[in-house]
Design a protein around this motif. Structure first.
Motif, PDB file in Angstrom:
ATOM      1  N   ALA A 287       0.682  -1.144   0.034  1.00  0.00           N
ATOM      2  CA  ALA A 287       0.018  -0.129   0.381  1.00  0.00           C
ATOM      3  C   ALA A 287       0.654   1.280  -0.119  1.00  0.00           C
ATOM      4  CB  ALA A 287      -1.078  -0.356   0.652  1.00  0.00           C
ATOM      5  N   ARG A 288       1.799   0.898   0.851  1.00  0.00           N
ATOM      6  CA  ARG A 288       2.966   1.682   0.636  1.00  0.00           C
ATOM      7  C   ARG A 288       2.741   3.326  -1.073  1.00  0.00           C
ATOM      8  NH1 ARG A 288       9.509   1.065   0.444  1.00  0.00           N
ATOM      9  NH2 ARG A 288      10.411   3.203   0.291  1.00  0.00           N
ATOM     10  N   MET A 289       3.267   5.176  -0.152  1.00  0.00           N
ATOM     11  CA  MET A 289       2.835   5.779  -1.274  1.00  0.00           C
ATOM     12  C   MET A 289       4.168   6.703  -1.597  1.00  0.00           C
ATOM     13  SD  MET A 289       0.440   5.138  -3.571  1.00  0.00           S
ATOM     14  CE  MET A 289      -0.238   6.662  -4.332  1.00  0.00           C
ATOM     15  N   THR A 290       5.381   6.295  -2.568  1.00  0.00           N
ATOM     16  CA  THR A 290       6.490   7.202  -2.278  1.00  0.00           C
ATOM     17  C   THR A 290       6.255   8.098  -3.230  1.00  0.00           C
ATOM     18  OG1 THR A 290       7.075   4.959  -1.682  1.00  0.00           O
ATOM     19  CG2 THR A 290       8.218   6.690  -2.710  1.00  0.00           C
TER      20      THR A 290
ATOM     21  N   THR B 195       4.163  10.435  -7.480  1.00  0.00           N
ATOM     22  CA  THR B 195       3.413   9.600  -5.979  1.00  0.00           C
ATOM     23  C   THR B 195       3.081   8.786  -5.953  1.00  0.00           C
ATOM     24  OG1 THR B 195       3.254  11.660  -4.719  1.00  0.00           O
ATOM     25  CG2 THR B 195       1.920   9.355  -3.095  1.00  0.00           C
ATOM     26  N   MET B 196       3.309   7.362  -6.019  1.00  0.00           N
ATOM     27  CA  MET B 196       3.245   6.507  -6.987  1.00  0.00           C
ATOM     28  C   MET B 196       3.450   5.106  -5.633  1.00  0.00           C
ATOM     29  SD  MET B 196       5.072   5.767 -10.649  1.00  0.00           S
ATOM     30  CE  MET B 196       5.659   7.406 -11.679  1.00  0.00           C
ATOM     31  N   ALA B 197       2.736   3.991  -6.130  1.00  0.00           N
ATOM     32  CA  ALA B 197       2.827   2.705  -5.061  1.00  0.00           C
ATOM     33  C   ALA B 197       3.527   1.975  -6.011  1.00  0.00           C
ATOM     34  CB  ALA B 197       1.278   2.358  -4.980  1.00  0.00           C
ATOM     35  N   LYS B 198       3.739   1.056  -5.034  1.00  0.00           N
ATOM     36  CA  LYS B 198       4.925  -0.038  -6.208  1.00  0.00           C
ATOM     37  C   LYS B 198       4.291  -0.827  -7.189  1.00  0.00           C
ATOM     38  CE  LYS B 198       8.115  -4.733  -4.611  1.00  0.00           C
ATOM     39  NZ  LYS B 198       8.155  -5.672  -4.032  1.00  0.00           N
TER      40      LYS B 198
ATOM     41  N   ASP C 195       4.833   8.268   2.297  1.00  0.00           N
ATOM     42  CA  ASP C 195       3.986   9.414   2.643  1.00  0.00           C
ATOM     43  C   ASP C 195       2.201   8.512   3.308  1.00  0.00           C
ATOM     44  OD1 ASP C 195       0.528  11.152   2.740  1.00  0.00           O
ATOM     45  OD2 ASP C 195       2.366  12.407   0.780  1.00  0.00           O
ATOM     46  N   GLU C 196       2.031   8.328   5.210  1.00  0.00           N
ATOM     47  CA  GLU C 196       1.460   8.215   5.959  1.00  0.00           C
ATOM     48  C   GLU C 196      -0.090   8.473   5.162  1.00  0.00           C
ATOM     49  OE1 GLU C 196       2.853   8.824   9.502  1.00  0.00           O
ATOM     50  OE2 GLU C 196       4.350   7.375   9.783  1.00  0.00           O
ATOM     51  N   GLU C 197      -0.261   9.173   5.265  1.00  0.00           N
ATOM     52  CA  GLU C 197      -1.588   9.707   5.231  1.00  0.00           C
ATOM     53  C   GLU C 197      -2.646   9.301   3.296  1.00  0.00           C
ATOM     54  OE1 GLU C 197      -4.834  13.796   3.568  1.00  0.00           O
ATOM     55  OE2 GLU C 197      -3.137  13.650   5.201  1.00  0.00           O
ATOM     56  N   LEU C 198      -1.971   9.258   2.623  1.00  0.00           N
ATOM     57  CA  LEU C 198      -1.529   8.502   1.250  1.00  0.00           C
ATOM     58  C   LEU C 198      -1.629   7.467   0.975  1.00  0.00           C
ATOM     59  CD1 LEU C 198      -0.315  11.474  -1.227  1.00  0.00           C
ATOM     60  CD2 LEU C 198      -2.739  10.663  -0.935  1.00  0.00           C
ATOM     61  N   THR C 199      -0.411   7.049   2.171  1.00  0.00           N
ATOM     62  CA  THR C 199      -0.600   4.774   1.786  1.00  0.00           C
ATOM     63  C   THR C 199      -1.894   4.707   2.593  1.00  0.00           C
ATOM     64  OG1 THR C 199       1.948   5.118   2.271  1.00  0.00           O
ATOM     65  CG2 THR C 199       1.089   3.186   3.620  1.00  0.00           C
ATOM     66  N   LYS C 200      -2.146   5.174   3.148  1.00  0.00           N
ATOM     67  CA  LYS C 200      -3.980   5.090   4.764  1.00  0.00           C
ATOM     68  C   LYS C 200      -4.589   4.554   3.107  1.00  0.00           C
ATOM     69  CE  LYS C 200      -7.104   5.731   7.888  1.00  0.00           C
ATOM     70  NZ  LYS C 200      -7.703   7.000   9.496  1.00  0.00           N
ATOM     71  N   LYS C 201      -5.027   5.934   2.698  1.00  0.00           N
ATOM     72  CA  LYS C 201      -5.969   5.783   1.285  1.00  0.00           C
ATOM     73  C   LYS C 201      -6.196   5.023   1.052  1.00  0.00           C
ATOM     74  CE  LYS C 201      -7.761   9.429  -1.636  1.00  0.00           C
ATOM     75  NZ  LYS C 201      -7.621  10.571  -2.490  1.00  0.00           N
ATOM     76  N   ASN C 202      -4.515   5.204  -0.066  1.00  0.00           N
ATOM     77  CA  ASN C 202      -4.479   3.841  -0.917  1.00  0.00           C
ATOM     78  C   ASN C 202      -4.983   2.352   0.162  1.00  0.00           C
ATOM     79  OD1 ASN C 202      -3.271   2.974  -3.390  1.00  0.00           O
ATOM     80  ND2 ASN C 202      -1.465   2.103  -2.017  1.00  0.00           N
ATOM     81  N   LYS C 203      -4.338   1.683   0.620  1.00  0.00           N
ATOM     82  CA  LYS C 203      -5.142   0.774   1.457  1.00  0.00           C
ATOM     83  C   LYS C 203      -6.463   0.965   1.335  1.00  0.00           C
ATOM     84  CE  LYS C 203      -3.599  -2.029   4.914  1.00  0.00           C
ATOM     85  NZ  LYS C 203      -2.934  -2.786   7.032  1.00  0.00           N
ATOM     86  N   GLU C 204      -7.648   1.813   1.936  1.00  0.00           N
ATOM     87  CA  GLU C 204      -8.586   1.554   1.910  1.00  0.00           C
ATOM     88  C   GLU C 204      -8.807   1.338   0.487  1.00  0.00           C
ATOM     89  OE1 GLU C 204      -9.416   5.966   3.385  1.00  0.00           O
ATOM     90  OE2 GLU C 204      -8.792   4.849   5.516  1.00  0.00           O
ATOM     91  N   GLU C 205      -8.190   1.664  -0.445  1.00  0.00           N
ATOM     92  CA  GLU C 205      -8.347   1.816  -2.230  1.00  0.00           C
ATOM     93  C   GLU C 205      -8.738   0.153  -2.476  1.00  0.00           C
ATOM     94  OE1 GLU C 205      -7.199   4.388  -4.105  1.00  0.00           O
ATOM     95  OE2 GLU C 205      -8.569   6.131  -3.285  1.00  0.00           O
TER      96      GLU C 205
END
Length: 343
Positions: free
Chosen positions: A174-177, A241-244, A287-297
């Motif tokens: 989920a990590r967003m970088t 900003t991208m996920a893996k 980016d913890e906020e975006l990682t959380k959002k991506n995990k939810e998505e």
């Protein structure tokens, strides 16, 4: 392009706006007020109208009355927004019918407070109908209430079913970088979009420039990435900003691994990809906020995929033979959008 994509996204996302399909054995033309039959249900024009009314108002408020004739690419080919929306209304009705039926086996029902709230919502919807609406549809308050209750029950069935689906998503997935990509491109684009690869000599020149730029960044802390972009007239440098998974798709696995291994503020060496030579700077490795959002998505998407399989099995049991092209009275269905119809 962006406009039609936005329309398509909305059209395909109407699953529970107010609400996936069976039965090529009906003769709906014999029932003047029946749009189609599904399982043991006769979908009247009034019920069809209730489902379509809010969609119609929302679309026209946002996009204007001309939205319905816009054409868009779908799996079925080129269709108008009107045609796609009619399909969505029918699919939504069928979906709700199947889920509401399943509620009995899952022991799901509405509480008294939920019923009272729906009573008020039904009253509000009904009172907002015009005399022409009532004349053309034969809608009653009880029908509005029935439709809203079925939708509320269907939502509870969906929520309970996806809650049963347990799976794990790693932080790495989920990590967003967020990083900056300084690109010394090794290709050009013609006016028609054709990609032309640079000659070996020109590629070597780009590599020299990239190494020179890296040296400048290392030796002078006042040199910015924008300075490099301006000096070498770079066309494709930007922050991303991208996920893996996106990094792998964009740059390949080996380069993605190098980017993900960088620390905040770290600058890479010159790295070659299919696009040319890159210098990456890590802005925020996680980016913890975006990682959380991506995990939810990601979770929402996995739940959707899981439920789609469950629904298809329920649908087979409910009515496996439904065929929109054969079973729907399109004279009635095509009265949507309703604002265009005359009394």
């Amino acid at each position: 392009m962006k406009y039609t994509k936005r329309i398509a996204a909305i059209c395909m996302g109407l699953v529970f706006v107010i609400s996936l399909a069976g039965c090529g054995k009906k003769k709906v033309e014999d029932a003047a007020n029946v749009v189609y039959e599904f399982g043991d249900d006769s979908i009247t024009y009034g019920e069809y109208f209730i489902y379509g009314k809010t969609i119609e108002e929302d679309y026209q408020k946002t996009y204007g009355s001309g939205v319905w004739n816009l054409e868009m690419k779908t799996d079925a080919g080129t269709q108008t927004v009107k045609d796609v929306t009619i399909d969505d209304i029918i699919n939504n009705i069928n979906r709700v019918k199947v889920l509401a039926h399943q509620a009995q086996e899952m022991n799901i029902s509405l509480s008294d407070s939920e019923k009272a709230e729906i009573e008020n919502l039904a009253e509000t919807f009904y009172s907002g109908l015009t005399e022409r609406d009532l004349k053309n549809t034969e809608i009653t308050k009880d029908l509005v209430k029935k439709v809203m209750e079925e939708n509320a029950v269907a939502k509870k069935v969906y929520s309970q079913k996806i809650a049963e689906y347990d799976f794990e998503i790693s932080e790495e997935e989920a990590r967003m970088t967020t990083f900056y990509d300084l690109v010394f491109e090794c290709y050009s684009l013609d006016k028609d979009g054709t990609v032309k690869e640079f000659s070996d000599e020109k590629k070597a020149t780009q590599l020299e420039k990239a190494n020179e730029a890296l040296s400048s960044l290392a030796q002078d802390e006042n040199v910015t990435y924008q300075d490099i972009v301006d000096k070498y007239k770079l066309k494709y440098s930007n922050s991303y900003t991208m996920a893996k998974a996106e990094l792998i798709e964009e740059y390949g696995e080996s380069v993605a691994d190098k980017i993900l291994a960088m620390s905040d503020g770290e600058v890479s060496t010159v790295i070659q990809t299919q696009y040319g030579y890159h210098i990456f700077k890590m802005i925020k490795s996680n980016d913890e906020e975006l990682t959380k959002k991506n995990k939810e998505e990601i979770i929402a998407q996995k739940q959707k995929e899981y439920f789609s399989g469950v629904y298809e099995e329920w649908l087979k049991d409910y009515d496996s033979k439904f065929d929109k092209t054969k079973d729907v009275n399109m004279d009635l269905a095509n009265k949507f959008p309703f604002a265009e119809q005359k009394s």
